[in-house]
Design an enzyme around this catalytic site. Structure first.
Site, mmCIF file in Angstrom:
data_model
loop_
_atom_site.group_PDB
_atom_site.id
_atom_site.type_symbol
_atom_site.label_atom_id
_atom_site.label_comp_id
_atom_site.label_asym_id
_atom_site.label_seq_id
_atom_site.Cartn_x
_atom_site.Cartn_y
_atom_site.Cartn_z
ATOM 1 N N CYS A 151 -2.871 8.387 2.356
ATOM 2 C CA CYS A 151 -2.468 8.397 0.965
ATOM 3 C C CYS A 151 -3.388 8.745 0.098
ATOM 4 O O CYS A 151 -2.963 8.329 -1.287
ATOM 5 C CB CYS A 151 -1.701 6.695 1.442
ATOM 6 S SG CYS A 151 -3.930 5.521 2.381
ATOM 7 N N GLU A 158 0.860 -0.790 -0.170
ATOM 8 C CA GLU A 158 0.082 -0.313 -0.276
ATOM 9 C C GLU A 158 0.807 1.371 0.015
ATOM 10 O O GLU A 158 1.566 1.998 0.848
ATOM 11 C CB GLU A 158 -1.095 -0.545 1.486
ATOM 12 C CG GLU A 158 -1.774 -0.950 1.549
ATOM 13 C CD GLU A 158 -3.123 -1.377 0.366
ATOM 14 O OE1 GLU A 158 -2.777 -0.437 -0.195
ATOM 15 O OE2 GLU A 158 -3.737 -2.034 0.293
#
Length: 510
Positions: free
Chosen positions: A296, A262
């Site tokens: 993110c 990720e």
């Protein structure tokens, strides 16, 4: 602060635990944890040694041999109890996340709610670890697939979500029959230590094996590299920058391990002429300034049709002018600090670079000083007119900078800009036109792992699989069928007849 005491955070804390037992190493150095909120010392953490790592991993391996034989619904019952414990400590843990990391206390408590939600999800999942039955081409044969636990799962988490991302991995891994070894960010280890204390009550109450949920706080150059290279850890989930993920993926691949990556995001919202701007505005602003742009999934690019560009820019300048910037523990504030002064330097450097490339600063960009801003980590979120092809726009800057980019013509032109970056995490379009929405979601539309219509890029629910494509890494965590990543798949064929027919009609007579 009362929440520190409630969570068992002391002035000095050990950096390695196997559930209920803490290693007592003190000779590897000490992390001094300073809050970006006010610049004050919170507590310190003794770094773990390589011997601590070896002991912790060994305990996890021993626990796995027992845990994998516990029926999955009973594993789910343990996760249910963890969810109940998290409910008891939601306010305290949310406050610690806010104070240690700098996100608003609403977001801190929301992060703990994510932990609770994934516990609830995982409890249900514990009764749904499904395989599939296939039709065999051979008479009197049955063929099916099933899933088995992997072993010790490594979890490397980032500072911006100090606890939630761990839970996405750990709770699913637990119901799948795996044990977990958590290496948190060295910037936010206290939140991880607090979680370990919360887990301890459940582990003791149920007489669970030591090593089911373990923690290691240590240097990346030693402990981190050893974890990446360790063949006894079949899967590592890594949340971090693209650079960190690229290195980790190469190391893990060399030993044929599995990785859930990720990594970076460069997320965009497209505003077409058919957008409902009243709905879009809060999504844009929260996406860009929530967690001070350190998600993110933060919105970094706003791709606006030229026919509404001037109106959108004016509206955003007004909205940014009303943002309240300050102590995130005050629920009236919208924006807290960046994680540290290094992040502030990156923020300033990015704004300098975009202006060198031809961009124009429309609003913000200042570093705040004076009373309430003593930590030096508070900035005014920035709006910048830019072109999509600028080098700095192509990069991910982990700070509250929103690039305003024009497009002309149909939505296909916006999509071309949207997809012309190396990252592929989250994306959104605002439109009331069904054709535009469907084109955005089609095979020729957004190339991201998450694609939304009339909601922003930030704030994913745990029910869907979370992750992205391209340099975001391709990993998936949390909901949907992401649980399969924590298990090994096995295809089984049973011959219940009295002959041995071969597949593809092959004859082999003896």
């Amino acid at each position: 602060m009362n929440f520190l005491k409630e969570l068992g955070i002391k002035e000095k804390n050990f950096g390695a635990a196997t559930g209920v037992a803490w290693n007592s190493t003190t000779d590897q150095g000490e992390l001094d944890i300073v809050s970006p909120v006010d610049g004050r010392h919170i507590a310190s953490v003794y770094l773990a040694s390589e011997q601590d790592y070896a002991r912790t991993l060994a305990k996890g391996g021993e626990a796995f041999k027992l845990w994998r034989m516990v029926p999955a619904p009973k594993r789910g019952e343990i996760v249910r109890q963890i969810g109940l414990q998290l409910r008891k400590y939601k306010d305290a843990l949310g406050s610690l996340v806010s104070y240690e990391m700098g996100k608003s206390v609403q977001e801190g408590k929301g992060e703990v709610q994510e932990m609770i939600d994934i516990c609830d999800f995982a409890v249900g999942q514990s009764r749904q670890l499904y395989g599939a039955t296939m039709v065999s081409e051979r008479e009197q044969h049955r063929m099916y697939d099933q899933y088995h636990p992997l072993g010790v799962v490594g979890i490397i988490s980032a500072f911006n979500f100090p606890v939630a991302v761990w839970s996405w991995n750990a709770m699913l891994a637990a119901v799948c029959g795996d044990t977990c070894l958590w290496k948190p960010s060295s910037k936010t280890p206290l939140s991880a230590i607090a979680v370990q204390h919360i887990l301890a009550d459940v582990i003791r109450l149920n007489d669970l094996p030591e090593g089911l949920f373990s923690l290691i706080v240590g240097r990346g150059s030693s402990i981190g590299e050893r974890l990446l290279n360790d063949k006894r850890v079949p899967l590592i989930s890594i949340t971090g920058s693209t650079e960190v993920g690229r290195h980790a993926a190469q190391v893990i691949a060399r030993r044929f391990g599995k990785a859930i990556l990720e990594l970076g995001g460069n997320n965009a919202i497209i505003l077409t002429p058919n957008a409902d701007l009243k709905t879009a505005l809060p999504a844009i602003v929260f996406g860009a300034v929530g967690t001070a742009g350190q998600r993110c999934t933060s919105t970094r690019r706003l791709i606006i049709h030229e026919s509404i560009y001037a109106r959108v820019k004016e509206t955003l300048v007004t909205a940014y002018g009303g943002l309240r910037i300050g102590n995130p523990l005050d629920e009236d504030n919208h924006v807290g600090p960046l994680i540290d002064t290094g992040a502030v330097a990156d923020f300033k450097a990015a704004l300098e670079q975009v202006q060198k490339e031809g961009g124009r600063l429309v609003f913000g960009g200042e570093v705040l000083e004076g009373k309430g801003y003593e930590s030096g980590c508070y900035v005014v979120p920035a709006l910048v007119e830019a072109e999509n092809n600028y080098a700095i726009v192509q990069a991910e800057t982990f700070a509250p900078i929103l690039y305003l980019i024009r497009y002309q013509g149909e939505i296909a032109s916006a999509l071309e800009l949207h997809n012309a970056v190396v990252q592929g995490l989250s994306s959104a379009v605002f439109t009331q036109n069904l054709g535009e929405a469907e084109e955005f979601l089609s095979a020729t539309g957004s190339d991201c792992g998450i694609a939304n219509v009339n909601i922003g890029t930030s704030g994913a629910e745990i029910g869907g699989a979370f992750g992205g494509e391209k340099e975001t890494g391709g990993g998936r965590e949390s909901g949907s069928d992401a649980w399969k990543g924590y298990m090994r798949r096995q295809t089984n064929t049973i011959n219940y007849g009295s002959t041995l027919p071969l597949a593809q009609g092959i004859k082999f007579d003896l």
